[in-house]
Design a protein around this motif. Structure first.
Motif, PDB file in Angstrom:
ATOM      1  N   HIS A  14       0.787  -1.070   0.062  1.00  0.00           N
ATOM      2  CA  HIS A  14      -0.015  -0.041  -0.016  1.00  0.00           C
ATOM      3  C   HIS A  14       0.929   1.218  -0.127  1.00  0.00           C
ATOM      4  N   HIS A  16       0.942   5.168  -2.442  1.00  0.00           N
ATOM      5  CA  HIS A  16       0.257   5.843  -3.210  1.00  0.00           C
ATOM      6  C   HIS A  16       1.479   6.544  -4.049  1.00  0.00           C
ATOM      7  N   HIS A 192     -10.273   1.148   0.435  1.00  0.00           N
ATOM      8  CA  HIS A 192      -9.974   1.903   1.914  1.00  0.00           C
ATOM      9  C   HIS A 192     -11.148   1.849   2.703  1.00  0.00           C
ATOM     10  N   HIS A 216      -6.005  -0.110   5.397  1.00  0.00           N
ATOM     11  CA  HIS A 216      -6.366   0.462   6.726  1.00  0.00           C
ATOM     12  C   HIS A 216      -7.099  -0.749   7.351  1.00  0.00           C
ATOM     13  N   ASP A 273       1.957   3.946   2.806  1.00  0.00           N
ATOM     14  CA  ASP A 273       0.741   4.652   2.375  1.00  0.00           C
ATOM     15  C   ASP A 273       1.243   5.985   1.452  1.00  0.00           C
TER      16      ASP A 273
HETATM   17 ZN   LIG Z   1      -3.985   4.655   0.857  1.00  0.00          ZN
END
Ligand SMILES: [Zn+2]
Length: 334
Positions: A14, A16, A192, A216, A273
């Motif tokens: 995970h 981005h 998410h 998450h 993340d």
């Molecule tokens: Zn994320």
């Protein structure tokens, strides 16, 4: 243990692309920028008021990532960071529709990112796959478009559809049909949830989207029935501890639900993340968790193993990474 944690082979599921422009990358896109200017524009505050404020911190990066060259530079920068963390396998993600402001078509965006992902990951000797995100604030048609992109590029490096962005203010309704289509087509799906909203968000995601992983999901612990369902159905939670502190899901790392999740037998992985917006590397993430919760190398290796199990990597890649984790483990107990 610090050196060991750096050299430990890792799996990251995970992260981005648009949240991960480090100083070197951002300077290539905006030459002449000072480090102070970089921090001001690209790194979020240590504590955001909420997820909405955090998401606003990504705008400067998105404004730059509107050309093929900028996308190439951004992807290359992220893969360099993954290699520096000794990540052996990663699934990186982004929303193609956020990169069409200067006229690129979503297909061109995806093809540019895929080509660069393979070029850079081959150079660094790591494996990478791509996840495409639809966003909570997108409408039904846009979500269908992202699903169709996942289907179109599934044999070329795209491995899943994800639902991201403002969970607290936009309901699932617009996205259920697109996820049904994805499930019907046999595509992998992630969403998410259980971040800006509580366990009810995890529950509605499980009931409506047919996901195998949740981004998450850390607030599943707020309802024992939801937690039990996550365990029973073998749903993998992509946990991003430092980012959860930044978005104020928990006051401090010591308050994070990670220990409860582990004790309950939830499958999870540790992830960054948002490497730039949160200002954290995966090695630092491991260090913080090890330090705060007294976790051993074994605990962290187990998290990488769970990540590998839940990944959408081809079997031969999984096998190869598994062997590297075993070699590291054998060497570290000697
Ligand atoms: Zn994320």
């Amino acid at each position: 243990m610090r050196n060991t944690l750096h050299s430990m082979p890792k799996v990251e599921l995970h992260t981005h692309i648009d949240c991960s422009l480090d100083f070197k990358t951002a300077s290539l896109l905006q030459p002449g920028m000072s480090f102070a200017e970089y921090k001001e524009a690209f790194v979020g505050p240590e504590k955001c008021k909420d997820l909405v404020q955090f998401l606003q911190c990504i705008d400067p990066a998105l404004a730059l990532m509107q050309t093929r060259l900028a996308l190439q530079v951004s992807v290359d920068g992220l893969i360099r960071q993954l290699a520096a963390d000794n990540v052996l396998y990663a699934e990186i993600r982004f929303a193609p529709h956020l990169h069409t402001q200067n006229g690129l078509r979503p297909e061109e965006v995806v093809e540019t990112v895929l080509a660069q992902m393979f070029e850079s990951s081959e150079r660094e000797g790591i494996y990478c796959r791509l996840i495409l995100c639809t966003l909570r604030d997108f409408n039904k048609e846009q979500s269908y478009e992202v699903t169709d992109l996942v289907a179109r590029y599934q044999t070329q490096g795209v491995v899943a559809l994800d639902l991201a962005a403002d969970e607290a203010n936009f309901p699932l309704d617009e996205h259920i049909a697109a996820f049904r289509r994805a499930n019907t087509l046999g595509l992998n799906t992630i969403a998410h949830a259980g971040e800006a909203r509580g366990a009810d968000s995890v529950l509605e995601t499980l009931e409506n989207l047919g996901v195998s992983r949740i981004g998450h999901g850390v607030r599943s612990v707020e309802d024992p029935r939801v937690l039990e369902r996550v365990v029973k159905e073998g749903i993998h939670l992509e946990v991003c501890p430092t980012c959860n502190i930044q978005t104020d899901i928990f006051p401090e790392l010591k308050d994070h639900s990670l220990v409860q999740l582990k004790q309950a037998g939830v499958k999870f992985s540790l992830n960054t993340d948002a490497r730039a917006t949160t200002g954290v590397s995966l090695t630092e993430e491991y260090e913080r968790v090890a330090h705060t919760f007294d976790w051993t190398e074994q605990d962290l290796l187990t998290s990488s193993r769970m990540a590998l199990d839940a990944s959408f990597a081809p079997d031969d890649v999984k096998q190869s990474i598994q062997e590297k984790l075993e070699v590291f483990e054998a060497a570290s107990v000697e």
